[in-house]
Scaffold this active site. Structure first.
Site, PDB file in Angstrom:
ATOM      1  N   SER A  71     -18.461  40.967 -33.212  1.00  0.00           N
ATOM      2  CA  SER A  71     -17.299  40.145 -32.917  1.00  0.00           C
ATOM      3  C   SER A  71     -16.350  40.813 -31.928  1.00  0.00           C
ATOM      4  O   SER A  71     -16.680  41.008 -30.765  1.00  0.00           O
ATOM      5  CB  SER A  71     -16.612  39.798 -34.239  1.00  0.00           C
ATOM      6  OG  SER A  71     -15.611  38.843 -34.085  1.00  0.00           O
ATOM      7  N   LYS A  82     -22.411  38.464 -32.896  1.00  0.00           N
ATOM      8  CA  LYS A  82     -21.548  37.356 -33.302  1.00  0.00           C
ATOM      9  C   LYS A  82     -20.637  36.997 -32.136  1.00  0.00           C
ATOM     10  O   LYS A  82     -19.677  37.701 -31.845  1.00  0.00           O
ATOM     11  CB  LYS A  82     -20.698  37.701 -34.516  1.00  0.00           C
ATOM     12  CG  LYS A  82     -19.804  36.527 -34.923  1.00  0.00           C
ATOM     13  CD  LYS A  82     -18.859  36.884 -36.042  1.00  0.00           C
ATOM     14  CE  LYS A  82     -17.967  35.687 -36.371  1.00  0.00           C
ATOM     15  NZ  LYS A  82     -17.039  35.344 -35.282  1.00  0.00           N
ATOM     16  N   ASP A 123     -19.484  45.251 -18.613  1.00  0.00           N
ATOM     17  CA  ASP A 123     -19.624  44.382 -17.443  1.00  0.00           C
ATOM     18  C   ASP A 123     -18.740  44.815 -16.282  1.00  0.00           C
ATOM     19  O   ASP A 123     -19.095  44.640 -15.116  1.00  0.00           O
ATOM     20  CB  ASP A 123     -19.310  42.934 -17.814  1.00  0.00           C
ATOM     21  CG  ASP A 123     -20.417  42.284 -18.627  1.00  0.00           C
ATOM     22  OD1 ASP A 123     -21.392  42.986 -18.962  1.00  0.00           O
ATOM     23  OD2 ASP A 123     -20.304  41.080 -18.930  1.00  0.00           O
TER      24      ASP A 123
END
Length: 464
Positions: A300, A325, A311
Site C-alpha cells: 500500500s 496492494k 520511477d
C-alpha cells in the site's frame, strides 16, 4: 484492540491532503437504472421483517443490519468494509500512534483472521506470531462465521488481560495455541540509527500515523547531526514489513527525498476524477544516495513511496517483490452510525504503472534466507492471493508478493548488509547509484509508448 486498518491506503477522504482527516458530507445518491434494483431492495425489506417478527428468538436488529451491510461489502473486495461509530473512533485514535491490543495487522481470509504482519516490539511479535498465520479460535471460540470486526471485538480487552488464540501455520501439522497478554501498543513509526559511522539507516514501520513525516524529518536531522556531510555516504530506507496507511503520509515521505516530480496518481471509475500528487522542492537528504529495502510485507503506502523513488530514479530498490496492494479506500462518515470504508480508486506510480496484484520488483533482487526453524513456515504472501481481490490491469499469473521476513539481528539481515555494501562500495551493481537525470527521459518514453498503444483502440472506437 487489534488494528483493523490492515493494508488501508486511505485516500480521497482520509489522507487526501496534508490536513489529515477530511470529512465527506454525505454519500452521493444515484438513481437506479431500472425497477429491478427497487424490487431487490423490497425483497430485502420483506426478509428483514419476516426474520424480525417470526424468528425463533427475538433477533438483534441492529446487528442484522450491520451483518447485511458487511455481507454486501465483503462481496466487493477484501478491503471494503463497514465500521461502527466505536470502530471509527478507534481508528482515529490509532492514527495518533498509541492504542491497546496485541499489535498485529490483520485481514480476513477463508473464514480465518489472517495476520498480515506483527508490529515490532508488541505482545504479538514477542509471542512469535508470524506474517501469514491464520487465527482460527479466540478464547476457545471459532472465528468461522464471524466478520473481521466481530473477531477484532473479541480480541479486545483490558491491558494486562490474557487472550488465548489458536493459529494455523503453513508447514505445521497441528494448530498452535498461544496465550498473549494484551498491552498498550505505542507505535514507533520511525526508527533510525547510524551504520558503520557513515550511513543513515531509517525504518518506517507504518504509515498509520498523522505525524510520520515530522518524525522522519527529525530522524534525518539527528543522523546529519551525528555524521558530517562530507562523511555521510547515503541512506537506507527500510520499508519491509510495513503494511501501509495514509495516502498523505506516503506523499509526504516521498517528498522528503525529492525535489520535484509526480509521486502518485489515483484513478477511479470516472477518469475525470483522476488526482495527481507531486513533490515540491527541498530534498532533506541533499541528494545523497538512497537504497530502499522492500519485501512481501511492503504494501500500500509503502509501495507508493517505493514506486515513486524508483520511477523518479531517486533510489535503488533492493529485496524482493512487494505485496501488490494498489487500491485506494475512501472513508465515508455515516453520521452517528459509523463509517463506510469503500474501495474507490487504484493508484499509479509516476510511470503510469498500476501495481495492483503485481507488486513492485526491486532493481536488485536479494533473497533473505529463513532460519532453519522457520523454513517452510513462512510462505510468499501477496494481494493476488487474496480471495475476491480486484484484478489489476497488469496482473499476470506470476502474481504479487514474496516472503515477508526480517531478522532481528542486523548481522543476519542479508538484504540490509547488501544495501550497506552498495553505499560503502563493496557491492557493485549497474542499478546503483540511481540517477534522477535519467528519469525524465524514461518517463517520457514510457508515456509515448502508452499513448501509441491507445491509438489503435481510439481508431477502432471512431470507426464504430
Amino acid at each position: 484492540m487489534i488494528r483493523r486498518a490492515t493494508l488501508l491506503l486511505a485516500g480521497v477522504v482520509i489522507g487526501a491532503s496534508a490536513t489529515g482527516f477530511l470529512v465527506s458530507s454525505d454519500i452521493p445518491a444515484r438513481a437506479a437504472s431500472d425497477d429491478s434494483t427497487y424490487r431487490e431492495m423490497s425483497l430485502f425489506g420483506d426478509v428483514f421483517e419476516r426474520v424480525r417478527s417470526q424468528y425463533v428468538t427475538p433477533p438483534d436488529e441492529e446487528k442484522m443490519i450491520q451483518d447485511a451491510i458487511n455481507g454486501m461489502l465483503k462481496g466487493l473486495d477484501p478491503h471494503s468494509s463497514y465500521m461502527t461509530a466505536e470502530e471509527s473512533m478507534e481508528m482515529r485514535d490509532e492514527s495518533k500512534g498509541e492504542f491497546g491490543g496485541l499489535g498485529i495487522e490483520v485481514t480476513m481470509e477463508d473464514e480465518a483472521v489472517k495476520v498480515v504482519a506483527p508490529i515490532d516490539d508488541t505482545p504479538a511479535s514477542e509471542a512469535g506470531v508470524l506474517a501469514g498465520d491464520k487465527i482460527i479460535e479466540i478464547d476457545g471460540e471459532s472465528v468461522r462465521g464471524m466478520t473481521l470486526n466481530d473477531a477484532v471485538d473479541r480480541m479486545r480487552g483490558e491491558v494486562g488481560e490474557p487472550i488465548d488464540i489458536t493459529i494455523l501455520r503453513d508447514g505445521v501439522t497441528k494448530p498452535i495455541e498461544m496465550t498473549i497478554k494484551r498491552g498498550i501498543i505505542q507505535v514507533q513509526s520511525v526508527k533510525w540509527r547510524v551504520e558503520n559511522d557513515d550511513i543513515g539507516y531509517i525504518r518506517l514501520t507504518t504509515f498509520m500515523n498523522e505525524k510520520l513525516d515530522e518524525s522522519l524529518e527529525e530522524a534525518i536531522k539527528e543522523i546529519q547531526a551525528q555524521v558530517p556531510e562530507d562523511k555521510l555516504k547515503g541512506y537506507v530506507l527500510d520499508l519491509r514489513l510495513n503494511p501501509g496507511g495514509f495516502l498523505n503520509q506516503a506523499v509526504s515521505v516521498s517528498d522528503t527525498f525529492l525535489d520535484e516530480g509526480e509521486v502518485v496518481s489515483t484513478r477511479g471509475r470516472d477518469e475525470r476524477e483522476t488526482r495527481r500528487f507531486s513533490a515540491g522542492p527541498g530534498d532533506l537528504t541533499n541528494g545523497k544516495p538512497i537504497v530502499v529495502l522492500v519485501n512481501g510485507g511492503s504494501a500500500s503506502a509503502s509501495e507508493i513511496v517505493a514506486g515513486a523513488l524508483h520511477d523518479l530514479k531517486r533510489a535503488t530498490l533492493v529485496g524482493t517483490r512487494t505485496f501488490g496492494k494498489g487500491s485506494v479506500q475512501t472513508i465515508v462518515p455515516l453520521g452517528d452510525q459509523g463509517s463506510l470504508r469503500l474501495t474507490t480508486a487504484l493508484y499509479y506510480t509516476p510511470s503510469g504503472t498500476s501495481i495492483q496484484g503485481t507488486g513492485i520488483e526491486p532493481d536488485i533482487i536479494v533473497e533473505q534466507k529463513l532460519p532453519e526453524d522457520l523454513e517452510g513456515l513462512i510462505r510468499p504472501e501477496g494481494e493476488s492471493a487474496l480471495r475476491g481481490h480486484i484484478e489489476g490491469d497488469q496482473e499476470t499469473d506470476e502474481g504479487s508478493g514474496s516472503v515477508a521476513y526480517v531478522p532481528r539481528e542486523p548481522e543476519d539481515d542479508v538484504q540490509l548488509q547488501y544495501a550497506i555494501g552498495l553505499l560503502e562500495g563493496t557491492e557493485k551493481n549497474d542499478a546503483f547509484p540511481a540517477d534522477p537525470r535519467k528519469a525524465v527521459e524514461e518517463l517520457q518514453a514510457k508515456a509515448h509508448d502508452q499513448q501509441a498503444a491507445k491509438q489503435p483502440e481510439k481508431a477502432m472506437e471512431d470507426a464504430n
